[in-house]
Design a protein around this motif. Structure first.
Motif, mmCIF file in Angstrom:
data_model
loop_
_atom_site.group_PDB
_atom_site.id
_atom_site.type_symbol
_atom_site.label_atom_id
_atom_site.label_comp_id
_atom_site.label_asym_id
_atom_site.label_seq_id
_atom_site.Cartn_x
_atom_site.Cartn_y
_atom_site.Cartn_z
ATOM 1 N N LEU A 81 -21.092 -81.612 -25.461
ATOM 2 C CA LEU A 81 -19.782 -81.586 -25.685
ATOM 3 C C LEU A 81 -19.944 -83.145 -25.958
ATOM 4 O O LEU A 81 -18.850 -83.735 -27.304
ATOM 5 N N LEU A 82 -20.692 -84.334 -25.759
ATOM 6 C CA LEU A 82 -20.887 -85.650 -25.643
ATOM 7 C C LEU A 82 -21.414 -85.739 -27.252
ATOM 8 O O LEU A 82 -20.920 -86.768 -28.019
ATOM 9 N N ASP A 83 -22.782 -84.978 -27.376
ATOM 10 C CA ASP A 83 -23.024 -85.204 -28.419
ATOM 11 C C ASP A 83 -22.302 -85.086 -29.643
ATOM 12 O O ASP A 83 -22.152 -85.189 -30.887
ATOM 13 N N ASP A 84 -21.486 -83.535 -29.656
ATOM 14 C CA ASP A 84 -20.922 -83.297 -30.615
ATOM 15 C C ASP A 84 -19.900 -83.883 -31.282
ATOM 16 O O ASP A 84 -19.106 -84.236 -32.483
ATOM 17 N N ILE A 85 -19.243 -84.979 -29.788
ATOM 18 C CA ILE A 85 -18.521 -85.926 -30.726
ATOM 19 C C ILE A 85 -19.509 -86.483 -31.050
ATOM 20 O O ILE A 85 -18.503 -87.876 -31.707
ATOM 21 N N HIS A 86 -19.858 -87.638 -30.438
ATOM 22 C CA HIS A 86 -20.523 -88.595 -30.894
ATOM 23 C C HIS A 86 -20.961 -88.205 -32.691
ATOM 24 O O HIS A 86 -21.371 -89.024 -33.858
ATOM 25 N N ALA A 87 -21.467 -87.052 -32.614
ATOM 26 C CA ALA A 87 -22.114 -85.966 -34.063
ATOM 27 C C ALA A 87 -20.681 -86.044 -35.219
ATOM 28 O O ALA A 87 -20.630 -86.976 -36.352
ATOM 29 N N THR A 88 -19.750 -86.712 -34.530
ATOM 30 C CA THR A 88 -18.620 -85.687 -35.386
ATOM 31 C C THR A 88 -17.728 -87.272 -35.841
ATOM 32 O O THR A 88 -17.531 -87.302 -36.793
ATOM 33 N N VAL A 89 -17.688 -87.972 -35.356
ATOM 34 C CA VAL A 89 -16.829 -89.522 -35.459
ATOM 35 C C VAL A 89 -17.785 -90.010 -36.282
ATOM 36 O O VAL A 89 -18.878 -90.502 -36.246
ATOM 37 N N ILE A 103 -15.194 -91.714 -18.285
ATOM 38 C CA ILE A 103 -15.093 -90.693 -19.043
ATOM 39 C C ILE A 103 -15.736 -91.413 -20.628
ATOM 40 O O ILE A 103 -15.454 -91.416 -21.494
ATOM 41 N N ASP A 104 -14.360 -92.743 -20.079
ATOM 42 C CA ASP A 104 -14.249 -93.146 -21.933
ATOM 43 C C ASP A 104 -15.178 -94.334 -21.745
ATOM 44 O O ASP A 104 -15.526 -94.566 -22.845
ATOM 45 N N GLN A 105 -16.017 -94.458 -20.927
ATOM 46 C CA GLN A 105 -17.135 -95.313 -20.918
ATOM 47 C C GLN A 105 -18.493 -93.855 -21.560
ATOM 48 O O GLN A 105 -19.629 -94.589 -22.137
ATOM 49 N N LEU A 106 -18.415 -92.516 -21.703
ATOM 50 C CA LEU A 106 -19.443 -91.751 -22.609
ATOM 51 C C LEU A 106 -19.090 -92.050 -23.119
ATOM 52 O O LEU A 106 -19.548 -91.776 -23.982
ATOM 53 N N LEU A 107 -17.535 -91.573 -24.082
ATOM 54 C CA LEU A 107 -17.808 -91.483 -25.492
ATOM 55 C C LEU A 107 -18.299 -92.733 -26.352
ATOM 56 O O LEU A 107 -18.472 -94.146 -25.940
ATOM 57 N N PRO A 108 -18.245 -92.108 -27.863
ATOM 58 C CA PRO A 108 -18.369 -92.934 -28.517
ATOM 59 C C PRO A 108 -17.821 -94.168 -28.727
ATOM 60 O O PRO A 108 -17.145 -93.884 -28.551
ATOM 61 N N LYS A 109 -17.973 -96.018 -29.364
ATOM 62 C CA LYS A 109 -17.424 -97.307 -28.942
ATOM 63 C C LYS A 109 -16.076 -96.916 -29.982
ATOM 64 O O LYS A 109 -14.339 -97.305 -29.876
ATOM 65 N N GLU A 110 -16.423 -95.631 -31.135
ATOM 66 C CA GLU A 110 -15.060 -95.769 -32.028
ATOM 67 C C GLU A 110 -13.871 -94.516 -31.458
ATOM 68 O O GLU A 110 -12.499 -95.008 -31.797
ATOM 69 N N VAL A 111 -14.234 -94.045 -29.704
ATOM 70 C CA VAL A 111 -13.484 -93.364 -29.274
ATOM 71 C C VAL A 111 -12.554 -94.230 -28.671
ATOM 72 O O VAL A 111 -13.119 -94.252 -27.359
ATOM 73 N N GLU A 112 -11.348 -94.461 -28.596
ATOM 74 C CA GLU A 112 -10.738 -95.348 -27.512
ATOM 75 C C GLU A 112 -9.644 -94.223 -26.724
ATOM 76 O O GLU A 112 -8.528 -94.013 -27.236
ATOM 77 N N LEU A 113 -9.775 -94.484 -25.090
ATOM 78 C CA LEU A 113 -8.834 -93.557 -25.081
ATOM 79 C C LEU A 113 -7.248 -94.383 -24.607
ATOM 80 O O LEU A 113 -7.891 -95.535 -23.352
ATOM 81 N N ILE A 114 -6.039 -93.953 -24.719
ATOM 82 C CA ILE A 114 -5.208 -94.534 -24.004
ATOM 83 C C ILE A 114 -4.051 -93.760 -23.664
ATOM 84 O O ILE A 114 -3.738 -92.972 -23.634
ATOM 85 N N HIS A 115 -3.459 -94.769 -22.152
ATOM 86 C CA HIS A 115 -2.752 -94.192 -21.109
ATOM 87 C C HIS A 115 -1.792 -93.834 -21.719
ATOM 88 O O HIS A 115 -0.863 -95.094 -21.873
ATOM 89 N N GLY A 116 -1.110 -93.127 -21.268
ATOM 90 C CA GLY A 116 0.466 -92.518 -20.896
ATOM 91 C C GLY A 116 1.405 -92.580 -20.369
ATOM 92 O O GLY A 116 0.760 -92.867 -19.380
ATOM 93 N N PRO A 117 2.412 -91.989 -20.574
ATOM 94 C CA PRO A 117 3.554 -92.189 -19.655
ATOM 95 C C PRO A 117 3.712 -91.337 -18.517
ATOM 96 O O PRO A 117 4.713 -91.177 -18.138
ATOM 97 N N GLY A 118 2.581 -90.481 -18.373
ATOM 98 C CA GLY A 118 3.170 -89.028 -17.332
ATOM 99 C C GLY A 118 2.673 -89.259 -16.277
ATOM 100 O O GLY A 118 1.434 -88.711 -15.727
ATOM 101 N N CYS A 119 3.469 -90.471 -15.180
ATOM 102 C CA CYS A 119 3.534 -90.181 -14.786
ATOM 103 C C CYS A 119 5.023 -90.032 -13.748
ATOM 104 O O CYS A 119 5.113 -91.038 -14.139
ATOM 105 N N PRO A 120 5.600 -89.353 -13.280
ATOM 106 C CA PRO A 120 6.768 -89.312 -13.325
ATOM 107 C C PRO A 120 7.284 -90.322 -12.087
ATOM 108 O O PRO A 120 8.048 -91.277 -12.375
ATOM 109 N N VAL A 121 6.641 -90.713 -11.186
ATOM 110 C CA VAL A 121 6.607 -92.082 -10.269
ATOM 111 C C VAL A 121 6.731 -92.956 -11.050
ATOM 112 O O VAL A 121 8.081 -93.854 -10.176
ATOM 113 N N CYS A 122 6.235 -93.834 -11.996
ATOM 114 C CA CYS A 122 5.909 -94.601 -12.709
ATOM 115 C C CYS A 122 7.225 -94.748 -13.343
ATOM 116 O O CYS A 122 7.677 -95.871 -13.987
#
Lengths: 100, 375
Positions: B16-24, B46-65
């Motif tokens: 999966l990672l190879d495919d992501i790296h090859a696609t970006v 996982i964020d560190q395994l992804l290509p540097k071009e792909v950034e994961l941003i954390h969303g608001p999906g914690c009900p307690v928060c």
């Protein structure tokens, strides 16, 4: 709290007009309401959230997810002693706090 | 690839990672909506395994928060009343209100009880007919159906001493608010799998089309998240923006029709304040007038409670993806799980807690980006 956990149905009974089940979550057993999945059968797996079965799941997926959640400590969050955890987080003696 | 050997199927993860790296070919920013996904991402690197071009941003999906301070203060006020047994899920105990939390209310003599299910609170009401039993009903679309069923049962069984303090929130209006913000950098969403297991995917095509943003329904396991990223990146590289279900083993397109019908019966849409973010129109549920007798806000005089959010906590920016937890000046110093300024640090699904738990020793510190609020 928002995460739902897969569990296996051990038995089913009607209680006060409500379809309820006993469900095994990798060793922790809880009462679960089946009103939202009324055709779930004994031996099947479902995603369960705060005591309600919400969606069917196959056994292999259920097993893998349970392993992951155990590894992430999320089963402890879901089923552990919330007072002890809160006391530990607050930095007070959990034994003293629980005795209150 | 630092952590890949820890994956359940390292070979599949590598493919999966190879495919992501090859696609970006260029930078993309994806938001994972759910706090459970955030914890899985940070725990497994996982964020560190992804290509540097792909950034994961954390969303608001914690009900307690996202439960606003004002609602916490209402809960604390009700829980302090001598006639009340206040029931809550355990993860609300240490969420700070103004000056204290439910854990401290119990220490001061309040009858606060932790329940696993809202039905447990209903049982407590049946067993204590001379007390007022109030359940703290918060959460997203995954938690709302159990709470709806409990109120429905209270009415059906005629249990007059049960009421619920309701502060439910919905994901699609949050996505809309995030995409409408002038400072939004999100180009694709990993939608929250369990929310969709209840609601299905019918609410998303309109959003995907209007904001030209791919929305991929994603689970929580590391491989689920890699597959979600792979599908989102493929769409972005092709200029597509559709709704894609990468969690089909748990998500049917129609969701759970019985649960959705109960939500329709018990709740009605309302504007809802999100902690640190502000009011998002139609983003929440409240009890419909049919169930007003079981609404704790009608039963107890808490309507006058108005609380402003503290300025020092920047969790609102974290929840909108405008700031990474470690970019906050208070992270790990003023703000820790033991002394949380905001709910993102105290919640088991909070983004700040995930960084503190898994990355606190090697956190680089950078200057926070300029941020403007969503609403």
């Amino acid at each position: 709290m928002c995460l739902a956990v897969p569990g296996r149905v051990l038995d089913i009974e009607d209680r006060d007009g409500t379809r309820m089940a006993t469900v095994d979550f990798g060793g922790v057993v809880k009462e679960v309401c089946l009103e939202y999945l009324p055709d779930l059968r004994v031996g099947e797996y479902a995603i369960v959230h705060v005591g309600f079965a919400l969606q069917r799941l196959d056994e292999e997926s259920a097993r893998q997810t349970l392993e992951l959640f155990a590894e992430l400590g999320m089963l402890q969050e879901e089923f552990g002693d919330a007072w002890e955890m809160a006391a530990a987080e607050a930095g007070v003696d959990p034994v003293e706090e629980v005795r209150k | 690839m630092k952590y890949i050997d820890e994956f359940q199927d390292p070979e599949l993860a590598r493919r999966l990672l190879d495919d992501i790296h090859a696609t970006v070919t260029r930078p993309w920013a994806l938001m994972e909506v759910c706090g459970g996904q955030t914890h899985s991402i940070i725990r497994h690197g996982i964020d560190q395994l992804l290509p540097k071009e792909v950034e994961l941003i954390h969303g608001p999906g914690c009900p307690v928060c996202v439960t606003p301070l004002e609602v916490i203060d209402k809960a604390l006020e009700i829980a302090s009343r001598p006639e009340v047994i206040f029931c809550s899920f355990g993860d609300m105990l240490r969420v700070p209100g103004t000056g204290r939390d439910l854990f401290q209310v119990r220490g001061e003599g309040g009858d606060v009880r932790v329940v696993y299910s809202p039905l447990d609170a209903l049982r407590i009401a049946q067993q204590n007919p001379d007390r007022e039993v109030v359940f703290f009903g918060i959460g997203f679309e995954t938690t709302a159906p159990p709470n709806a069923m409990t109120v429905h049962q209270a009415r059906k069984l005629g249990i007059p001493n049960f009421s619920m303090l309701v502060s439910h929130v919905r994901v699609p209006p949050a996505i809309e608010a995030i995409m409408s913000s002038p400072s939004c950098r999100v180009q694709g969403f990993l939608a929250a799998g369990h929310v969709c297991s209840v609601m299905g995917v019918e609410e998303y095509p309109e959003l995907a089309e209007r904001f030209r943003v791919p929305i991929v329904v994603t689970g929580f396991e590391p491989l689920d998240i890699l597959e979600g990223v792979r599908r989102a990146v493929r769409q972005l590289e092709r200029g597509e923006h559709t709704v894609d279900n990468a969690y089909a083993r748990a998500v049917r397109p129609e969701g759970n029709p019985a649960a959705r019908a109960m939500l329709e019966d018990v709740f009605e849409a309302t504007d809802r304040a999100w902690r640190g973010i502000g009011v998002i129109p139609d983003s929440g549920w409240r009890l419909s007038s049919k169930y007003r007798d079981h609404d704790a806000e009608h039963r107890f005089p808490v309507g006058g409670i108005r609380t402003a959010e503290p300025a020092e906590c920047r969790s609102g920016e974290v929840l909108q993806g405008l700031l990474k937890p470690h970019e906050c000046e208070a992270f790990g110093t003023l703000c820790t799980p033991r002394t949380p300024l905001g709910a993102t640090m105290v919640s088991s699904e909070g983004a700040c807690a995930a960084y503190y738990l898994y990355r606190r020793l090697d956190m680089p510190t950078t200057t926070a980006r300029e941020a403007s609020p969503v609403v």
